[in-house]
Design a protein around this motif. Structure first.
Motif, PDB file in Angstrom:
ATOM      1  N   GLU A 289       0.721  -1.174   0.100  1.00  0.00           N
ATOM      2  CA  GLU A 289       0.201   0.095  -0.192  1.00  0.00           C
ATOM      3  C   GLU A 289       0.998   1.270   0.104  1.00  0.00           C
ATOM      4  OE1 GLU A 289      -0.610  -2.480   2.033  1.00  0.00           O
ATOM      5  OE2 GLU A 289      -2.341  -3.287   1.430  1.00  0.00           O
ATOM      6  N   ALA A 293       1.604   3.912  -3.102  1.00  0.00           N
ATOM      7  CA  ALA A 293       1.073   5.433  -2.872  1.00  0.00           C
ATOM      8  C   ALA A 293       2.292   6.167  -3.087  1.00  0.00           C
ATOM      9  CB  ALA A 293       0.910   5.516  -1.280  1.00  0.00           C
ATOM     10  N   LYS A 375      -2.868   7.514 -11.747  1.00  0.00           N
ATOM     11  CA  LYS A 375      -3.373   6.354 -11.550  1.00  0.00           C
ATOM     12  C   LYS A 375      -3.876   5.826 -12.714  1.00  0.00           C
ATOM     13  CE  LYS A 375      -6.036   5.471  -7.692  1.00  0.00           C
ATOM     14  NZ  LYS A 375      -7.235   5.451  -6.951  1.00  0.00           N
ATOM     15  N   THR A 418      -5.880   3.086  -3.654  1.00  0.00           N
ATOM     16  CA  THR A 418      -4.919   4.162  -3.327  1.00  0.00           C
ATOM     17  C   THR A 418      -5.526   5.528  -3.513  1.00  0.00           C
ATOM     18  OG1 THR A 418      -2.973   2.853  -4.057  1.00  0.00           O
ATOM     19  CG2 THR A 418      -2.551   4.826  -3.759  1.00  0.00           C
ATOM     20  N   GLN A 422      -3.354   9.204   0.679  1.00  0.00           N
ATOM     21  CA  GLN A 422      -2.192   8.308   0.924  1.00  0.00           C
ATOM     22  C   GLN A 422      -1.001   8.859   0.246  1.00  0.00           C
ATOM     23  OE1 GLN A 422      -4.350   4.891  -0.446  1.00  0.00           O
ATOM     24  NE2 GLN A 422      -3.425   3.807   1.343  1.00  0.00           N
TER      25      GLN A 422
END
Length: 458
Positions: A289, A293, A375, A418, A422
């Motif tokens: 994670e 990020a 993203k 995400t 973050q």
């Protein structure tokens, strides 16, 4: 899917739908790595893509230049070269001849933490790669006859990679400033004095110490599953004895206590001004994670359509380029911002604007559009994972670097989940302390004059 449409046309809809269903089914399963471990400790990972006509093998040994003798930094890299200089079954030149005859390629590289060997071959030739790797894992021939000319090759490689770079000295000193005690402070190829110190006996000892099945991982990427690959690997590697491995001892990097080291250099061969601003950051590859990020933060900051670039380069014209990068290893590494300026541009103004923009990101948050685009770019790369080998090779590299195997199948979901918050936390993680090093590199005559210049003997 696009290639299927091209082959079958629109009239055979039933076949097309069936093939698409098979493709989607294979995508769902192929992205999940299959793993095993031989009784001698050799780790095996298989990434299957039934559509690939070729097969890729990545063999990684858990030894890099941060594990080298202090007076022979880069010995692991030298050994990498010698791994192509003949083994019991494959004399000098045999690997090249075999690859030329079957249309394959090979490569290798050494970093601070590990040494990698890569083969890319037609799928039917998997046995060739496995046989070569097994033979040189156990029966490498290291002779003075082959070592001496290859030592010169490594020296020339250093000259090509660093010696021809106008700011080589600045780069090496800056690396040492970031890591004053830790072995990451010397580039993996070592200094000239290190390369000159290598010996055949040292190479043999290094090979015997670290090259063992229980210190290695083999990844196979191709159309085959574990059930097909594992018996072949067992046949080739199963009889190789494990070794009692030495502990990897490294001097930890002390806290720099907020100290920023500033370096300046000018060079007549440079055309532009280069500025690097480095921060010490933890390694996050083992934490999916946090790692993704951080990846999203890099994507949010980097790109000619991103806010930072648009403001700094397009609107303010303070720089020709601005970028950032996150380096990670077995131990903590760094996050670096890089600025490229024309000789007429002002370094102080460019740095000032960068820090002001970063402060604004900290206070108001990252640009939502930039985060969304970053993203989407990564999700697009994942969506086309099965169009070729590139994504699976990249994922395999991450796994070998420490990305948890169990998180691979969850990669897309973790990425989708995400948040921009973050990514913002990652920026705060970077900027919790001042830069650890700032390096400013100028063309000849463009470096600001300091008081000490007045007392230099002409």
């Amino acid at each position: 899917t696009r290639s299927i449409r091209c082959i079958y046309g629109g009239s055979m809809r039933y076949i097309l739908i069936l093939l698409i269903s098979i493709f989607i089914s294979s995508l769902d399963s192929a992205i999940v790595p299959q793993t095993a471990r031989l009784s001698n400790g050799l780790k095996v990972i298989v990434f299957q893509n039934p559509l690939l006509p070729s097969v890729y093998t990545l063999t990684k040994y858990d030894v890099g230049t941060a594990d080298d003798p202090l007076n022979m930094v880069g010995l692991s890299h030298m050994l990498e070269h010698m791994m192509f200089k003949g083994s019991s079954k494959y004399p000098v030149g045999a690997i090249d001849n075999i690859l030329n005859s079957c249309g394959g390629i090979s490569n290798a590289h050494t970093n601070y933490d590990s040494t990698w060997y890569i083969f890319a071959l037609p799928a039917a030739q998997l046995d060739i790669a496995l046989d070569i790797e097994a033979d040189r894992m156990e029966k490498l021939n290291i002779t003075d006859e082959e070592f001496r000319p290859e030592q010169k090759v490594v020296m020339e490689e250093r000259q090509m990679r660093l010696g021809n770079y106008p700011f080589r000295t600045s780069a090496e000193i800056c690396q040492r400033a970031i890591y004053t005690a830790h072995p990451y402070g010397i580039f993996p190829i070592g200094y000239e004095s290190h390369i000159k110190a290598y010996t055949v006996d040292a190479l043999r000892a290094h090979y015997e110490k670290w090259y063992a099945p229980n210190n290695a991982t083999i990844v196979v990427i191709g159309p085959y599953d574990l059930a097909y690959v594992l018996p072949k690997i067992e046949d080739k590697f199963g009889s190789i004895r494990p070794k009692e491995l030495s502990e990897r001892i490294r001097i930890p990097e002390p806290d720099h206590d907020g100290l920023t080291t500033t370096l300046e250099q000018e060079n007549s061969r440079a055309e532009n001004i280069y500025v690097s601003i480095s921060y010490r950051v933890p390694t996050l590859i083992t934490k999916p994670e946090a790692y993704l990020a951080m990846s999203m933060l890099v994507g949010t900051l980097n790109g000619s359509d991103r806010v930072l670039y648009q403001k700094m380069v397009k609107e303010k014209r303070l720089a020709l380029g601005v970028s950032s990068g996150y380096a990670y290893g077995k131990d903590d590494m760094d996050f670096t911002f890089t600025l490229i300026l024309a000789p007429s541009m002002n370094v102080e103004n460019a740095e000032k604007f960068l820090f002001e923009q970063l402060a604004e990101f900290l206070k108001k948050g990252l640009a939502e559009k930039d985060f969304y685009n970053a993203k989407q770019e990564q999700l697009n790369a994942f969506a086309f994972a099965m169009d070729g080998e590139a994504f699976l090779v990249s994922m395999a590299n991450s796994v070998l670097d420490g990305f948890p195997l169990e998180a691979v199948s969850k990669y897309e979901n973790i990425l989708k989940a995400t948040t921009i918050e973050q990514a913002h936390e990652m920026l705060k993680l970077i900027l919790v302390k001042p830069p650890i090093a700032i390096s400013r590199n100028y063309p000849k005559g463009k470096m600001p004059k300091r008081h000490y210049h007045k007392v230099l003997v002409q």
